[in-house]
Scaffold this motif. Structure first.
Motif, short mmCIF file in Angstrom:
data_model
loop_
_atom_site.label_atom_id
_atom_site.label_comp_id
_atom_site.label_asym_id
_atom_site.label_seq_id
_atom_site.Cartn_x
_atom_site.Cartn_y
_atom_site.Cartn_z
N THR A 77 37.77 10.52 -32.14
CA THR A 77 38.08 11.77 -31.47
C THR A 77 37.94 11.51 -29.97
N THR B 243 36.46 12.07 -27.25
CA THR B 243 35.26 12.60 -26.59
C THR B 243 34.52 11.40 -25.97
N ASN C 132 31.78 9.89 -26.74
CA ASN C 132 31.33 8.89 -27.72
C ASN C 132 32.51 8.12 -28.32
N LYS D 225 33.81 5.43 -25.73
CA LYS D 225 33.05 4.18 -25.61
C LYS D 225 33.72 3.10 -26.47
N VAL E 81 38.03 17.50 -35.21
CA VAL E 81 36.72 18.06 -35.58
C VAL E 81 36.79 19.58 -35.70
N HIS F 76 35.95 15.78 -40.33
CA HIS F 76 34.77 14.91 -40.48
C HIS F 76 33.76 15.45 -41.49
N ARG G 94 29.48 12.19 -38.35
CA ARG G 94 29.92 12.41 -36.96
C ARG G 94 30.86 11.29 -36.53
N LEU G 95 31.50 11.52 -35.39
CA LEU G 95 32.46 10.54 -34.87
C LEU G 95 31.93 9.91 -33.59
N PRO G 96 32.27 8.68 -33.31
CA PRO G 96 33.18 7.80 -34.01
C PRO G 96 32.49 7.03 -35.14
N GLU H 262 27.42 5.35 -35.52
CA GLU H 262 26.66 5.44 -34.27
C GLU H 262 27.36 4.57 -33.20
N SER H 263 27.82 5.24 -32.15
CA SER H 263 28.65 4.55 -31.15
C SER H 263 27.93 3.35 -30.53
N MET I 11 22.13 6.19 -25.26
CA MET I 11 22.17 6.76 -26.61
C MET I 11 21.07 7.80 -26.83
N LEU J 255 31.94 23.38 -36.62
CA LEU J 255 31.14 22.63 -35.65
C LEU J 255 29.66 23.00 -35.68
N1 LIG Z 1 24.88 9.63 -31.77
C1 LIG Z 1 26.22 9.75 -32.27
C2 LIG Z 1 26.77 11.11 -31.85
C3 LIG Z 1 28.09 11.40 -32.51
C4 LIG Z 1 28.61 12.78 -32.23
O1 LIG Z 1 27.86 13.75 -32.07
N2 LIG Z 1 29.94 12.88 -32.22
C5 LIG Z 1 30.61 14.13 -31.97
C6 LIG Z 1 31.86 13.87 -31.18
S1 LIG Z 1 31.45 13.14 -29.63
C7 LIG Z 1 31.00 14.78 -33.26
O2 LIG Z 1 31.23 14.11 -34.25
N3 LIG Z 1 31.09 16.10 -33.26
C8 LIG Z 1 31.49 16.84 -34.38
C9 LIG Z 1 30.47 17.86 -34.77
O3 LIG Z 1 29.49 18.04 -34.04
O4 LIG Z 1 30.64 18.48 -35.82
C10 LIG Z 1 27.07 8.60 -31.71
O5 LIG Z 1 26.81 8.20 -30.59
O6 LIG Z 1 27.97 8.12 -32.43
#
Ligand SMILES: N[C@@H](CCC(=O)N[C@@H](CS)C(=O)NCC(=O)O)C(=O)O
Length: 236
Positions: free
Chosen positions: A7, A9, A11, A14, A33, A38, A51-53, A71-72, A105, A225
């Motif tokens: 997605t 965003t 994360n 990166k 999302v 997801h 969660r993504l990615p 985990e990114s 992180m 969300l």
């Molecule tokens: N610590 C996780 C955080 C992942 C995260 O929060 N991703 C967000 C997008 S940046 C997400 O999946 N959001 C969807 C939601 O909150 O439902 C990482 O760094 O991968």
């Protein structure tokens, strides 16, 4: 081939930056999302945290079955190991890269993420949490500025630590902060932002790629969300 559940965003960016930097063959699978892409049991088999990615490497290091990585920060470390790039060989700089990656992180991403939630998504007028997380983001920008006043890059050489912090430095404009107040961060941000892989990985020339300042969500999108649909997903 590496499949990237993606997605656009900070994360997600990166990982797209790192894949552009290394040239590792990959395919971006765009996940919506807001639509709850997801929240499915299939995706949780790839990322138990939902969660993504996340990535699936079909030719993993060491061979064997396709390897999912979530985990990114862990994805960046995995891709650095796979490509042999952007995690310094020198032990001192390698440790610095790991330290600043963990800092991003554990702090710069999550604290700023909460600021985004209270400033951009929560009902307006939430003074205490808004100030708390914006202040913490300001404090972290001072920390970043201090480091970048003594070194051109977080680990002295360009590394996955810069790739992790850069998209989050880019996002501060959405919570009413400006990098102009942090000159060393602003210099580094401009320098890193000129890299072709960063431009390709984030599409920075396309302003529409940044989310709007205060998105308006439907009830269903909100639930996906932050509400019932999100809570129900891990039990399905
Ligand atoms: N610590 C996780 C955080 C992942 C995260 O929060 N991703 C967000 C997008 S940046 C997400 O999946 N959001 C969807 C939601 O909150 O439902 C990482 O760094 O991968």
């Amino acid at each position: 081939m590496i499949e990237v559940y993606f997605t656009p965003t900070p994360n997600g960016h990166k990982v797209s930056i790192m894949l552009e930097e290394t040239g590792l063959p990959h395919r971006l699978l765009k996940m919506d999302v807001l639509a709850g892409d997801h929240l499915t049991p299939d995706f949780r088999r790839i990322n138990p945290n939902g969660r993504l990615p996340a990535i699936v490497d079909h030719e993993p290091i060491g061979g064997g079955a396709p390897l999912p990585v979530f985990e990114s920060g862990a994805i960046l470390l995995y891709l650095a190991e796979k490509s042999g790039k952007f995690l310094p060989e020198n032990p001192r700089r390698r440790s610095q890269a790991q330290q600043w990656l963990m800092w991003q992180m554990a702090s710069f991403g999550p604290m700023q993420g909460q600021a985004h939630h209270f400033i951009r998504y929560a009902p307006e007028g939430q003074t205490y949490p808004t100030e708390r997380y914006r202040n913490e983001t300001v404090r972290l920008l001072h920390v970043l500025n201090g480091r970048l006043s003594e070194a051109d890059y977080l680990a002295e050489e360009y590394s996955i630590a810069d790739m992790a912090a850069w998209p989050w430095a880019r996002a501060v404009q959405l919570i009413g902060l400006t990098l102009d107040d942090y000159p060393a961060v602003a210099d580094w941000f401009a320098r890193v932002g000129e890299r072709p892989a960063v431009i390709a990985g984030t599409d920075v020339k396309n302003a529409a790629n940044l989310a709007s300042a205060r998105p308006v969500l439907t009830e269903e999108q909100w639930s996906n969300l932050f509400g019932k649909n999100m809570l129900a997903a891990p039990t399905r």
